[in-house]
Design an enzyme around this catalytic site. Structure first.
Site, PDB file in Angstrom:
ATOM      1  N   ALA A  90     -65.399 -35.221 -39.475  1.00  0.00           N
ATOM      2  CA  ALA A  90     -64.322 -36.150 -38.706  1.00  0.00           C
ATOM      3  C   ALA A  90     -64.244 -37.545 -39.208  1.00  0.00           C
ATOM      4  O   ALA A  90     -65.070 -37.924 -39.889  1.00  0.00           O
ATOM      5  CB  ALA A  90     -64.947 -36.203 -37.279  1.00  0.00           C
ATOM      6  N   ARG A 133      -5.711 -33.905 -22.272  1.00  0.00           N
ATOM      7  CA  ARG A 133      -6.641 -34.033 -20.924  1.00  0.00           C
ATOM      8  C   ARG A 133      -8.003 -34.068 -21.179  1.00  0.00           C
ATOM      9  O   ARG A 133      -8.734 -34.494 -20.212  1.00  0.00           O
ATOM     10  CB  ARG A 133      -5.948 -33.237 -19.922  1.00  0.00           C
ATOM     11  CG  ARG A 133      -4.828 -33.455 -19.615  1.00  0.00           C
ATOM     12  CD  ARG A 133      -3.834 -32.155 -18.608  1.00  0.00           C
ATOM     13  NE  ARG A 133      -3.700 -31.100 -19.325  1.00  0.00           N
ATOM     14  CZ  ARG A 133      -2.996 -30.070 -19.048  1.00  0.00           C
ATOM     15  NH1 ARG A 133      -2.958 -29.815 -17.732  1.00  0.00           N
ATOM     16  NH2 ARG A 133      -2.714 -29.152 -19.950  1.00  0.00           N
ATOM     17  N   ASN A 157     -47.836 -36.217 -45.200  1.00  0.00           N
ATOM     18  CA  ASN A 157     -46.858 -35.583 -46.305  1.00  0.00           C
ATOM     19  C   ASN A 157     -45.873 -36.374 -46.810  1.00  0.00           C
ATOM     20  O   ASN A 157     -45.227 -35.871 -47.776  1.00  0.00           O
ATOM     21  CB  ASN A 157     -46.104 -34.391 -45.484  1.00  0.00           C
ATOM     22  CG  ASN A 157     -45.598 -35.001 -43.948  1.00  0.00           C
ATOM     23  OD1 ASN A 157     -45.866 -36.094 -43.576  1.00  0.00           O
ATOM     24  ND2 ASN A 157     -44.292 -34.413 -43.753  1.00  0.00           N
TER      25      ASN A 157
END
Ligand code: UD1
Ligand code: MG
Length: 457
Positions: A423, A16, A386
């Site tokens: 940066a 069921r 990576n």
């Protein structure tokens, strides 16, 4: 106290449920139903626990491991036939056997203990755990005689209209005198609507033999829910969730909206932690004291220290320290170690990385396969590069490093202690200690450019 044994019925397919997964392995609050049952039974003193396995036998065995002995029911011919399979371990033994269905995940050890006590006190051969419920559809009904004594159990499918009106049901948990049980099992027939050997028929058999057969009616009817389909599964989840939340609140955890907070069964949470709505805490998560978790946060199997804040974020299989501030909208992927006083801000993804004490990645970064030291500042938009499409490489960022905004750190690469990355740099070579690395095209200003452009028109 007599010897005590337990039989757990877990061999059915669970037709069921309409599922590939075998019924008793469906999780309720993150834990398979049959495991809930075993966890409660093992709180009692039981000499031997035998689990009847059939459908998904190997998976059930893998789940329960050495918490139980096993008996294989090759064909699922009914619950009486299932119990019979335990004969190698139990037949002939003196004592009391509790039979519990693997699909009743809410039953508590205390209720089972009360059932044992009731059975032993009345020196009965069989005691049924019964409950009165509003909608008994699907359950076996308890038929009592005029004196109110139990006569037999009639399955829903075999019951008459009159019998179906009875709202005292068989919860599927029973205590039996062990020897009487196995003798009676031999006499059970499969002459019924389903053509199955019903365990409840043992009751009528013992009664007809003049044995003492009793019922122990529990007030805790919510515990006795049998899960046969997904509707009942959701109901079990709701009840279990509420039970778990109440236990945490009683232990000193604030849950702002328990109806909207989803904490799995094995989670631990320390005092004075506050959980905001929409939060799911899963698996083996262990959260310290005075944390703020949520709203809308998912934590799976993380160990988290004290006074840490995690808002609108997701964290998986990682270790997170104390006084850490994560989110909103951060993603901590598996095998990350975030030490104390770290800040992981919005839209930062961390994967398999160590983040040293006091380091920060406050905005828009990807840090994967990395070792970040202490007091490192990772500027907005900086990432570790990576992956070359085949292999993953390590980025090392040592203590006190300052990574300027929008930098790419192409691994394998090491940024040594105290150095600066300007940066917009794309760093492909190691940076020495306390150096400044600039790896970007030099700016060229073309004076008078706009004027020249206008002259051409
Ligand atoms: C059973 C009881 C019913 C009771 C209800 C309580 C029977 C005939 N009926 O009905 O009186 O009200 O539980 O929830 O017992 N199983 C096996 N081998 C089998 C058949 C079943 O191991 O051959 C296991 C199932 O995996 C399940 C448990 O026994 O864990 C109960 O079987 P299920 O089919 O769910 O019985 P119910 O129809 O719920
Ligand atoms: Mg059932």
């Amino acid at each position: 106290m007599s010897n005590r044994y337990a039989v757990i019925l877990a061999a059915g397919q669970g037709t069921r449920m309409k599922s590939k997964l075998y019924k008793v392995l469906h999780p309720v609050c993150g834990k398979p139903m049959v495991q809930h049952v075993v966890d409660q039974i093992t709180k009692l003193t039981i000499n031997e626990i035998v689990t009847i396995i059939g459908h998904g036998a190997e998976m059930v065995q893998t789940q329960l491991g050495d918490q139980s002995l096993y008996a294989l029911q090759k064909e699922q011919l009914g619950t009486a036939h299932a119990v019979m399979q335990a004969q190698d371990s139990l037949m002939g033994k003196e004592g009391v056997t509790i039979v519990v269905c693997g699909d009743t995940p809410l039953i508590k050890a205390e209720t089972m203990e009360s059932l044992f006590k009731h059975h032993e006190k009345l020196k009965a051969k069989a005691t049924i755990l019964t409950a009165k419920i509003d909608n008994p559809t699907g359950y076996g009904r308890i038929i009592r005689n005029q004196e109110g004594l139990v006569e037999k159990i009639v399955e829903h499918k075999d019951a008459t209209e009159e019998e179906r009106k009875i709202n005292e049901i068989n919860t599927g948990t029973y205590c039996f005198d062990n020897q009487a049980l196995f003798e009676a099992l031999n006499k059970v027939s499969n002459d019924n609507v389903q053509g199955e050997y019903y365990l409840p028929d043992v009751i009528e058999i013992l009664k007809k033999q003049g044995e003492v057969v009793t019922a122990y009616q529990t007030e805790e009817f919510e515990e006795t829910l049998g899960v046969n389909d997904r509707v009942a599964l959701a109901e079990a989840e709701r009840i279990m969730r509420s039970r778990i939340n109440v236990a945490h609140m009683r232990n000193g955890v604030t849950i702002i909206d328990p109806a909207n907070t989803y904490i799995e069964a094995d989670v631990e949470i320390g005092q004075d932690t506050v959980i905001y709505p929409g939060t799911m805490i899963k698996g083996q998560a262990k959260i310290g004291t005075e944390c703020i978790i949520g709203p809308n946060t998912e934590i799976d199997t993380c160990e988290i220290g004290d006074e840490t804040v995690i808002r609108q974020s997701a964290a998986f299989n990682s270790s997170i320290g104390s006084h850490v501030n994560i989110g909103p909208f951060a993603h901590i992927r598996p095998e990350s170690t975030i030490l104390d006083e770290v800040k992981i801000g919005n839209f930062v993804e961390i994967k398999k990385a160590v983040f040293g004490k006091g380091s920060k990645a406050s905005h828009l970064s990807y840090i994967g396969d990395a070792e970040v030291g202490r007091d490192v500042n990772i500027g907005c938009g900086s990432i570790t590069v990576n992956y070359d499409g085949k292999n993953k490489f390590l980025t090392k960022i040592e203590d006190g490093v300052f990574i300027g905004c929008n930098s790419n750190l192409v691994a394998p690469v090491t940024i040594k202690k105290g150095s600066y990355v300007a940066a917009g740099s794309t760093i492909t070579k190691n940076v020495p200690e306390e150096a400044l690395a600039i790896a970007r095209a030099k700016q060229l200003n073309k004076e008078g450019y706009v004027q020249k452009l206008n002259l051409k028109k």
